[in-house]
Design a protein around this motif. Structure first.
Motif, PDB file in Angstrom:
ATOM      1  N   GLU A  75       6.704  16.680   3.199  1.00 13.84           N
ATOM      2  CA  GLU A  75       5.249  16.742   3.116  1.00 13.84           C
ATOM      3  C   GLU A  75       4.600  15.801   4.127  1.00 13.84           C
ATOM      4  OE1 GLU A  75       1.865  16.323  -0.289  1.00 13.84           O
ATOM      5  OE2 GLU A  75       3.938  16.530  -0.901  1.00 13.84           O
ATOM      6  N   ASP A  76       5.096  14.560   4.163  1.00 12.39           N
ATOM      7  CA  ASP A  76       4.514  13.586   5.077  1.00 12.39           C
ATOM      8  C   ASP A  76       4.686  14.003   6.521  1.00 12.39           C
ATOM      9  OD1 ASP A  76       3.649  12.043   3.111  1.00 12.39           O
ATOM     10  OD2 ASP A  76       5.173  10.503   3.266  1.00 12.39           O
ATOM     11  N   ASN A 115       2.151  17.198   7.211  1.00  8.48           N
ATOM     12  CA  ASN A 115       0.724  16.933   7.369  1.00  8.48           C
ATOM     13  C   ASN A 115       0.435  15.748   8.285  1.00  8.48           C
ATOM     14  OD1 ASN A 115       1.257  14.772   5.745  1.00  8.48           O
ATOM     15  ND2 ASN A 115       0.330  15.651   3.938  1.00  8.48           N
ATOM     16  N   LEU A 170       0.834  -1.201   0.000  1.00 10.36           N
ATOM     17  CA  LEU A 170       0.000   0.000   0.000  1.00 10.36           C
ATOM     18  C   LEU A 170       0.867   1.249   0.000  1.00 10.36           C
ATOM     19  CD1 LEU A 170      -3.123   0.506   0.567  1.00 10.36           C
ATOM     20  CD2 LEU A 170      -2.328   1.167   2.802  1.00 10.36           C
ATOM     21  N   LEU A 171       1.897   1.218   0.831  1.00 11.30           N
ATOM     22  CA  LEU A 171       2.795   2.366   0.919  1.00 11.30           C
ATOM     23  C   LEU A 171       3.525   2.587  -0.392  1.00 11.30           C
ATOM     24  CD1 LEU A 171       3.343   3.691   3.841  1.00 11.30           C
ATOM     25  CD2 LEU A 171       5.666   3.253   3.174  1.00 11.30           C
ATOM     26  N   ARG A 199       1.238   4.152  -2.886  1.00 13.11           N
ATOM     27  CA  ARG A 199       1.038   5.573  -2.630  1.00 13.11           C
ATOM     28  C   ARG A 199       2.251   6.366  -3.108  1.00 13.11           C
ATOM     29  NH1 ARG A 199       2.230   8.705   1.841  1.00 13.11           N
ATOM     30  NH2 ARG A 199       0.961  10.577   2.042  1.00 13.11           N
ATOM     31  N   LYS A 206       2.197   6.656  -6.807  1.00 14.36           N
ATOM     32  CA  LYS A 206       1.228   7.652  -7.272  1.00 14.36           C
ATOM     33  C   LYS A 206       1.761   9.057  -7.043  1.00 14.36           C
ATOM     34  CE  LYS A 206      -3.180   5.353  -7.227  1.00 14.36           C
ATOM     35  NZ  LYS A 206      -4.081   4.717  -6.275  1.00 14.36           N
ATOM     36  N   LEU A 207       2.342   9.255  -5.847  1.00  8.61           N
ATOM     37  CA  LEU A 207       2.856  10.593  -5.538  1.00  8.61           C
ATOM     38  C   LEU A 207       3.974  10.978  -6.489  1.00  8.61           C
ATOM     39  CD1 LEU A 207       2.936  10.759  -1.661  1.00  8.61           C
ATOM     40  CD2 LEU A 207       1.650  12.180  -3.206  1.00  8.61           C
ATOM     41  N   THR A 258       2.523  11.932  -9.776  1.00  5.78           N
ATOM     42  CA  THR A 258       1.990  13.291  -9.836  1.00  5.78           C
ATOM     43  C   THR A 258       3.109  14.324  -9.810  1.00  5.78           C
ATOM     44  OG1 THR A 258       1.690  13.209  -7.464  1.00  5.78           O
ATOM     45  CG2 THR A 258      -0.234  12.777  -8.800  1.00  5.78           C
ATOM     46  N   ASN A 259       4.263  13.920  -9.250  1.00  2.87           N
ATOM     47  CA  ASN A 259       5.391  14.861  -9.207  1.00  2.87           C
ATOM     48  C   ASN A 259       6.369  14.628 -10.335  1.00  2.87           C
ATOM     49  OD1 ASN A 259       4.715  16.407  -7.044  1.00  2.87           O
ATOM     50  ND2 ASN A 259       5.666  15.034  -5.562  1.00  2.87           N
TER      51      ASN A 259
END
Lengths: 208, 223, 202
Positions: B76-77, B80, B9-10, B13, B16-17, B20-21
């Motif tokens: 970022e992680d 947030n 799962l990690l 993610r 995907k990140l 997007t970057n």
């Protein structure tokens, strides 16, 4: 403090009386600055590494104070070692600087000291700052064995260790004596500065 | 079983990140090529000279351009609070760091490989050298990911001095570049140098989860 | 139940709070009230063992939490003041991540239903960065229902929410406590909940 002054003076006299090298002439006396400062640069970093491990493992604040106080002293010794070595190298090897393993690794040691000093100015939070620096010191201590053994691992211009062979030092006692006295003098001077800096740091922390 | 699911799962993610970057990755590659051009303009276009020093230049520029975006490793992680949430769902910080390093290696550093053959054409390197460059960069970039993780986690609370992170990565990457560039003159010592590089990678894979996790804990405690 | 025994916390010799004794039994809603900087968030972080206090203990179901912290973490949902969702990912990506992270068994239909009630369904494939602050906060609060844990710890849950959402949130709290759950939140806004206990932090 008086003792260290006396030792420094005795050391300087011994250096003055010590024989000239038949090849190198007067420049060999640079060695009495160069070698002790190199030893102390390494010794200072070793002390910082030990104190960092103690500080991280047992959470003793004193060891962080030592780290902070001692880092500039080590940086000065390393700088002294590099400058004197450079001055020595010009007449002997013909250049100020060669890209030799020993020289480069000591230069990296200087960079590490400078980074430690910069890190001391970087973080706002004291706890974060101290522990960050301690971990950085521990990781940076990889450099120590590289410096120590660089002359053995790589064929370099720099001469191998000649004093540490205790059984039969390849150095005449007339040169060894002033060298050792100068080492003691350097360490006493370093120790006094370190104690003063540690005292000052503790006083600052008490006042806050 | 649940644990392995969480690890995947990690990774998903992170993939995907980084997708997007993707612009970020491409701008790093662009930086790499631009700095090659600048080097060539500064040195002149002497083909022989470029061929002899090309490998060293490519390696050092690869190093510089892959340190550019290391600041974003945890930022970022951390900001947030995802790190805390992941920790609360049963992952130790060491594991999170290790997964982050691996995903950074897979999704950021390995795509960088495509730029190496192109850069080698610019310097007229031989096939043997390109091959060496690729092999050493794969191992070296794993080390770079470890170093990046350490410097990024070290600088989570650093609001004043932004260049120190890059300095730390460059400082510890000195051995990588020595051995990686030295591999071309190695000849029969090829495998031993590769082994040294793998050894360094393993050492840093051992150190960096511990160090980064300590830095992250410190940062989380002090915000 | 959560039992907090004699808890004090110092940040560098500066006292944040001292000698707090409370016990949260099943079915209880507790609000930590206090002005800005009174140490509400710090208190929550100490309970969660993110910050470690030198004096005092926290017990969960009779066991000291620092003994087996992951066992405790497994029973709680913590919603912090930050937006935990990644700005570059879509709503459904974030939800799937949380779902997998907490190994929740909730079905997709239930998730769509939840999104419907919070009026978020139309954004399902939108990146978080295009949502408003209130919508992001609602998405965060979805984790409470997704994860199905017993103890809910929330930091400033009412920020950015509109009246309707506040009502839904209060109703959710009451439902949770009726199922023997425990809710602990820090806020300066006092919601109209009948059986609210207040811990004053001034």
């Amino acid at each position: 403090m008086l003792i260290s002054l006396i030792v420094v003076i005795i050391g300087l006299i011994l250096v003055y009386l010590s024989p000239l090298d038949y090849q190198q002439g007067l420049t060999v006396k640079i060695m009495y600055i160069h070698v002790p400062s190199a030893w102390l640069a390494l010794l200072t970093y070793t002390i910082m590494t030990i104190y960092s491990i103690i500080g991280i493992a047992f959470k003793i604040p004193f060891s962080f104070i030592v780290n902070k106080a001692v880092a500039p002293i080590g940086a000065v010794f390393t700088l002294l070692c590099l400058i004197s070595g450079s001055l020595w190298g010009k007449p002997m090897w013909g250049t100020w600087w060669v890209w030799d393993a020993r020289l480069t690794s000591v230069a990296i040691l200087l960079l590490i000291y400078l980074i430690i000093i910069f890190l001391n100015q970087t973080f706002e939070n004291r706890d974060v700052r101290e522990k960050t620096i301690a971990i950085f010191i521990i990781i940076g201590s990889i450099n120590l064995p590289i410096i120590k053994f660089s002359v053995d691992w790589w064929n370099t211009l720099h001469q191998p260790a000649s004093v540490s062979k205790l059984s039969s030092p390849s150095m005449d006692s007339s040169m060894l004596q002033p060298l050792l006295v100068m080492t003691v003098a350097f360490s006493l001077v370093g120790l006094i500065i370190a104690i003063l800096r540690i005292k000052a740091e503790i006083l600052i922390r008490k006042n806050n | 079983m649940i644990f392995i699911k969480k690890i995947f799962l990690l990774f998903r993610r992170e993939l995907k990140l980084s997708y997007t970057n993707i612009v970020d990755l491409f701008s790093n590659i662009l930086f790499f090529f631009l700095s090659i051009f600048i080097f060539v303009f500064a040195l002149g276009t002497d083909e022989q000279l470029l061929r002899t020093i090309g490998l060293g230049i490519i390696w050092s520029l690869l190093l510089l351009s892959s340190t550019l975006s290391l600041r974003k490793f945890y930022e970022e992680d951390f900001n947030n609070g995802v790190l805390i949430i992941m920790h609360m769902r049963g992952m130790s910080y060491e594991l999170i760091v290790l997964l982050k390093i691996l995903s950074h290696f897979l999704f950021v550093q390995v795509p960088f490989l495509i730029s190496i053959p192109l850069a080698s054409i610019l310097f007229n390197l031989s096939m043997y050298e390109v091959y060496n460059l690729m092999v050493t960069f794969v191992i070296g970039s794993l080390i770079l990911s470890c170093l990046g993780s350490m410097s990024a986690s070290m600088n989570l609370l650093n609001k004043a001095n932004f260049s120190i992170g890059g300095i730390i990565v460059l400082l510890f990457s000195i051995p990588i570049i020595i051995f990686s560039v030295g591999i071309n003159e190695a000849g029969s010592d090829f495998m031993s140098l590769i082994n040294i590089l793998i050894g360094i990678a393993l050492i840093f894979l051992g150190i960096s989860p511990w160090a980064s996790a300590t830095f992250i804990r410190l940062a989380i405690k002090n915000t | 139940m959560l039992l907090i025994n004699n808890l004090s916390f110092f940040r560098d010799t500066k006292l944040i709070f001292e000698n707090i004794n409370i016990s949260l039994v099943n079915g209880q809603i507790t609000q930590i009230r206090g002005k800005n900087g009174s140490g509400k968030t710090t208190f929550l972080k100490v309970i969660l063992n993110i910050l470690i206090s030198k004096s005092g203990e926290v017990f969960w179901e009779g066991k000291n939490i620092s003994k087996n912290i992951f066992n405790f973490y497994n029973q709680i949902t913590f919603i912090s003041d930050h937006n935990t969702s990644s700005r570059k990912l879509t709503v459904i990506d974030n939800i799937n991540f949380w779902k997998g992270l907490s190994s929740s068994k909730i079905s997709d239909e239930d998730i769509f239903l939840l999104l419907e009630t919070f009026n978020l369904k139309k954004y399902i494939n939108t990146e978080i960065m295009y949502l408003s602050a209130g919508e992001i906060k609602k998405l965060e609060l979805l984790r409470l229902i997704l994860e199905k844990r017993k103890l809910w710890i929330l930091d400033e849950p009412y920020n950015h929410l509109d009246n309707l959402s506040i009502e839904i949130l209060n109703q959710t709290f009451v439902d949770h406590t009726n199922n023997n759950g425990i809710v602990l939140f820090a806020s300066h806004y006092t919601p109209p909940i009948a059986k609210l206990d207040i811990l004053d932090f001034n």
